[in-house]
Design a protein around this motif. Sequence first.
Motif, PDB file in Angstrom:
ATOM      1  N   ALA A 126      19.000 -19.174  58.409  1.00 35.80           N
ATOM      2  CA  ALA A 126      19.718 -17.939  58.725  1.00 35.80           C
ATOM      3  C   ALA A 126      21.205 -18.243  58.642  1.00 35.80           C
ATOM      4  CB  ALA A 126      19.358 -17.441  60.119  1.00 35.80           C
ATOM      5  N   LEU A 127      21.972 -17.207  58.427  1.00 31.73           N
ATOM      6  CA  LEU A 127      23.427 -17.330  58.479  1.00 31.73           C
ATOM      7  C   LEU A 127      23.861 -17.326  59.941  1.00 31.73           C
ATOM      8  CD1 LEU A 127      24.230 -14.807  55.611  1.00 31.73           C
ATOM      9  CD2 LEU A 127      24.326 -17.316  55.497  1.00 31.73           C
ATOM     10  N   PRO A 128      25.087 -17.738  60.234  1.00 32.90           N
ATOM     11  CA  PRO A 128      25.537 -17.736  61.640  1.00 32.90           C
ATOM     12  C   PRO A 128      25.414 -16.384  62.333  1.00 32.90           C
ATOM     13  CG  PRO A 128      27.038 -19.032  60.308  1.00 32.90           C
ATOM     14  CD  PRO A 128      26.080 -18.365  59.348  1.00 32.90           C
ATOM     15  N   ASP A 129      25.456 -15.290  61.557  1.00 32.43           N
ATOM     16  CA  ASP A 129      25.325 -13.957  62.164  1.00 32.43           C
ATOM     17  C   ASP A 129      23.865 -13.581  62.440  1.00 32.43           C
ATOM     18  OD1 ASP A 129      24.270 -13.278  59.671  1.00 32.43           O
ATOM     19  OD2 ASP A 129      25.921 -11.941  59.123  1.00 32.43           O
ATOM     20  N   GLY A 130      22.916 -14.469  62.054  1.00 32.07           N
ATOM     21  CA  GLY A 130      21.508 -14.232  62.326  1.00 32.07           C
ATOM     22  C   GLY A 130      20.727 -13.661  61.159  1.00 32.07           C
ATOM     23  N   ASN A 131      21.398 -13.181  60.125  1.00 32.77           N
ATOM     24  CA  ASN A 131      20.702 -12.643  58.953  1.00 32.77           C
ATOM     25  C   ASN A 131      20.111 -13.778  58.121  1.00 32.77           C
ATOM     26  OD1 ASN A 131      21.221  -9.842  59.337  1.00 32.77           O
ATOM     27  ND2 ASN A 131      23.339 -10.197  58.693  1.00 32.77           N
ATOM     28  N   ALA A 132      19.012 -13.477  57.429  1.00 32.65           N
ATOM     29  CA  ALA A 132      18.369 -14.474  56.572  1.00 32.65           C
ATOM     30  C   ALA A 132      19.341 -14.928  55.493  1.00 32.65           C
ATOM     31  CB  ALA A 132      17.111 -13.898  55.938  1.00 32.65           C
ATOM     32  N   ALA A 133      19.391 -16.226  55.271  1.00 30.91           N
ATOM     33  CA  ALA A 133      20.293 -16.773  54.253  1.00 30.91           C
ATOM     34  C   ALA A 133      19.684 -16.638  52.861  1.00 30.91           C
ATOM     35  CB  ALA A 133      20.602 -18.232  54.565  1.00 30.91           C
ATOM     36  N   TYR A 134      18.380 -16.791  52.758  1.00 26.66           N
ATOM     37  CA  TYR A 134      17.678 -16.739  51.472  1.00 26.66           C
ATOM     38  C   TYR A 134      16.355 -16.012  51.670  1.00 26.66           C
ATOM     39  CZ  TYR A 134      21.100 -20.202  50.116  1.00 26.66           C
ATOM     40  OH  TYR A 134      22.291 -20.832  49.868  1.00 26.66           O
ATOM     41  N   THR A 135      15.867 -15.437  50.590  1.00 20.84           N
ATOM     42  CA  THR A 135      14.598 -14.724  50.673  1.00 20.84           C
ATOM     43  C   THR A 135      13.450 -15.665  50.319  1.00 20.84           C
ATOM     44  OG1 THR A 135      14.792 -13.998  48.371  1.00 20.84           O
ATOM     45  CG2 THR A 135      15.655 -12.501  50.053  1.00 20.84           C
ATOM     46  N   GLU A 136      12.277 -15.309  50.795  1.00 18.21           N
ATOM     47  CA  GLU A 136      11.078 -16.058  50.434  1.00 18.21           C
ATOM     48  C   GLU A 136      10.591 -15.508  49.100  1.00 18.21           C
ATOM     49  OE1 GLU A 136       6.570 -16.936  52.091  1.00 18.21           O
ATOM     50  OE2 GLU A 136       8.066 -16.108  53.450  1.00 18.21           O
ATOM     51  N   HIS A 137      10.465 -16.383  48.125  1.00 25.92           N
ATOM     52  CA  HIS A 137      10.080 -15.960  46.779  1.00 25.92           C
ATOM     53  C   HIS A 137       8.567 -15.998  46.612  1.00 25.92           C
ATOM     54  CE1 HIS A 137      14.282 -16.121  45.555  1.00 25.92           C
ATOM     55  NE2 HIS A 137      14.364 -17.314  46.126  1.00 25.92           N
ATOM     56  N   LYS A 138       8.074 -15.138  45.759  1.00 25.74           N
ATOM     57  CA  LYS A 138       6.653 -15.085  45.393  1.00 25.74           C
ATOM     58  C   LYS A 138       6.567 -15.164  43.877  1.00 25.74           C
ATOM     59  CE  LYS A 138       5.161 -13.649  49.553  1.00 25.74           C
ATOM     60  NZ  LYS A 138       4.951 -14.704  50.482  1.00 25.74           N
ATOM     61  N   GLY A 139       5.504 -15.774  43.392  1.00 20.76           N
ATOM     62  CA  GLY A 139       5.316 -15.846  41.946  1.00 20.76           C
ATOM     63  C   GLY A 139       4.611 -17.116  41.540  1.00 20.76           C
ATOM     64  N   GLY A 140       4.602 -17.355  40.242  1.00 18.88           N
ATOM     65  CA  GLY A 140       3.960 -18.533  39.686  1.00 18.88           C
ATOM     66  C   GLY A 140       4.733 -19.805  40.010  1.00 18.88           C
ATOM     67  N   VAL A 141       4.066 -20.915  39.810  1.00 18.95           N
ATOM     68  CA  VAL A 141       4.625 -22.198  40.213  1.00 18.95           C
ATOM     69  C   VAL A 141       5.931 -22.512  39.485  1.00 18.95           C
ATOM     70  CG1 VAL A 141       3.252 -23.606  38.591  1.00 18.95           C
ATOM     71  CG2 VAL A 141       4.065 -24.602  40.714  1.00 18.95           C
ATOM     72  N   PHE A 142       6.028 -22.234  38.188  1.00 20.02           N
ATOM     73  CA  PHE A 142       7.258 -22.549  37.460  1.00 20.02           C
ATOM     74  C   PHE A 142       8.409 -21.648  37.900  1.00 20.02           C
ATOM     75  CE2 PHE A 142       4.095 -24.245  34.371  1.00 20.02           C
ATOM     76  CZ  PHE A 142       4.439 -25.579  34.534  1.00 20.02           C
ATOM     77  N   TYR A 143       8.091 -20.370  38.115  1.00 18.94           N
ATOM     78  CA  TYR A 143       9.110 -19.453  38.623  1.00 18.94           C
ATOM     79  C   TYR A 143       9.592 -19.917  39.996  1.00 18.94           C
ATOM     80  CZ  TYR A 143      11.171 -15.409  40.871  1.00 18.94           C
ATOM     81  OH  TYR A 143      12.024 -14.587  41.573  1.00 18.94           O
ATOM     82  N   LEU A 144       8.645 -20.248  40.889  1.00 17.29           N
ATOM     83  CA  LEU A 144       9.012 -20.675  42.235  1.00 17.29           C
ATOM     84  C   LEU A 144       9.872 -21.935  42.210  1.00 17.29           C
ATOM     85  CD1 LEU A 144       5.798 -20.075  44.361  1.00 17.29           C
ATOM     86  CD2 LEU A 144       7.967 -18.849  44.480  1.00 17.29           C
ATOM     87  N   MET A 145       9.486 -22.894  41.391  1.00 20.39           N
ATOM     88  CA  MET A 145      10.271 -24.128  41.314  1.00 20.39           C
ATOM     89  C   MET A 145      11.698 -23.825  40.860  1.00 20.39           C
ATOM     90  SD  MET A 145       7.511 -26.866  39.886  1.00 20.39           S
ATOM     91  CE  MET A 145       8.579 -28.270  40.100  1.00 20.39           C
ATOM     92  N   LYS A 146      11.825 -22.949  39.900  1.00 22.03           N
ATOM     93  CA  LYS A 146      13.151 -22.614  39.358  1.00 22.03           C
ATOM     94  C   LYS A 146      14.024 -21.931  40.420  1.00 22.03           C
ATOM     95  CE  LYS A 146      15.359 -19.584  36.049  1.00 22.03           C
ATOM     96  NZ  LYS A 146      15.163 -18.494  35.101  1.00 22.03           N
ATOM     97  N   VAL A 147      13.518 -20.877  41.042  1.00 23.61           N
ATOM     98  CA  VAL A 147      14.351 -20.112  41.976  1.00 23.61           C
ATOM     99  C   VAL A 147      14.552 -20.846  43.297  1.00 23.61           C
ATOM    100  CG1 VAL A 147      13.909 -17.859  40.917  1.00 23.61           C
ATOM    101  CG2 VAL A 147      12.416 -18.656  42.761  1.00 23.61           C
ATOM    102  N   GLN A 148      13.536 -21.569  43.761  1.00 25.82           N
ATOM    103  CA  GLN A 148      13.697 -22.291  45.022  1.00 25.82           C
ATOM    104  C   GLN A 148      14.677 -23.457  44.877  1.00 25.82           C
ATOM    105  OE1 GLN A 148       9.505 -23.034  45.811  1.00 25.82           O
ATOM    106  NE2 GLN A 148       9.495 -21.484  47.437  1.00 25.82           N
ATOM    107  N   MET A 149      14.635 -24.161  43.756  1.00 21.54           N
ATOM    108  CA  MET A 149      15.597 -25.244  43.540  1.00 21.54           C
ATOM    109  C   MET A 149      17.003 -24.681  43.346  1.00 21.54           C
ATOM    110  SD  MET A 149      14.034 -27.959  44.191  1.00 21.54           S
ATOM    111  CE  MET A 149      15.306 -29.137  43.761  1.00 21.54           C
ATOM    112  N   ALA A 150      17.118 -23.504  42.749  1.00 21.99           N
ATOM    113  CA  ALA A 150      18.428 -22.851  42.635  1.00 21.99           C
ATOM    114  C   ALA A 150      18.955 -22.496  44.032  1.00 21.99           C
ATOM    115  CB  ALA A 150      18.331 -21.602  41.756  1.00 21.99           C
ATOM    116  N   ASP A 151      18.065 -22.024  44.907  1.00 23.05           N
ATOM    117  CA  ASP A 151      18.467 -21.733  46.293  1.00 23.05           C
ATOM    118  C   ASP A 151      18.907 -23.006  47.007  1.00 23.05           C
ATOM    119  OD1 ASP A 151      17.906 -19.047  45.997  1.00 23.05           O
ATOM    120  OD2 ASP A 151      16.055 -19.094  47.183  1.00 23.05           O
ATOM    121  N   PHE A 152      18.184 -24.101  46.788  1.00 25.29           N
ATOM    122  CA  PHE A 152      18.534 -25.373  47.424  1.00 25.29           C
ATOM    123  C   PHE A 152      19.916 -25.838  46.959  1.00 25.29           C
ATOM    124  CE2 PHE A 152      18.411 -30.042  47.823  1.00 25.29           C
ATOM    125  CZ  PHE A 152      18.120 -30.154  49.176  1.00 25.29           C
ATOM    126  N   GLN A 153      20.170 -25.729  45.671  1.00 24.61           N
ATOM    127  CA  GLN A 153      21.482 -26.122  45.145  1.00 24.61           C
ATOM    128  C   GLN A 153      22.578 -25.204  45.702  1.00 24.61           C
ATOM    129  OE1 GLN A 153      21.670 -26.277  40.867  1.00 24.61           O
ATOM    130  NE2 GLN A 153      23.727 -27.108  40.869  1.00 24.61           N
TER     131      GLN A 153
END
Length: 187
Positions: A126-153
């Motif tokens: 969450a951000l300091p104001d309490g709002n979610a910092a990132y969304t939970e992604h849904k989809g295939g494994v390659f899509y998830l790996m791509k967007v989740q690693m982009a979120d991590f970076q």
Amino acid sequence: MIKRLLAIALSCMSFVACGGQLKQEEKSVVANDPRNANVDFDLFKSGKNLRYCVNNLSGEGSPMDVFRILLQTAELFKESTFEKVELCFRKKTKFLLGGVDFTVIGQEFGEQNPMYTIRTFPEKLALPDGNAAYTEHKGGVFYLMKVQMADFQDMNGKWFMNDLVSEMKAVKDAKRPKEFASDEEVF
């Protein structure tokens, strides 16, 4: 005099019991893995919260070193209960992690696939104001790996890397000459 010393001792003990910098725990995390020496960090306990503050990276320090320290810290405190864990850069809170998520990460350390922990970590923040910092992604494994690693970076950038890179660029730019000789003077 004895009463005064006793009062000072009691106040110091209450500070330690209620919170403060966790120097022994910091030393333990660094001593258990020499790669952790590349990260200058502080751990603080404040009431029901833990603060993990990155101060600087040295030598060959990287975002993965910072995250490994977080995982090892979670393992160290896996029996502790925190309301939240603040991820900060030089004492400025950038993200909040729920205490339950921190405990689970600590309990799963060494058993859970670290790539899974890395990929799914930003969606727990969450951000300091309490709002979610990132969304939970849904989809295939390659899509998830791509967007989740982009979120991590992106998370690492917002947490500490963007500031550190800007500082390094400013130092480099400050060393550049302000005036240049004309072509006629050089040739």
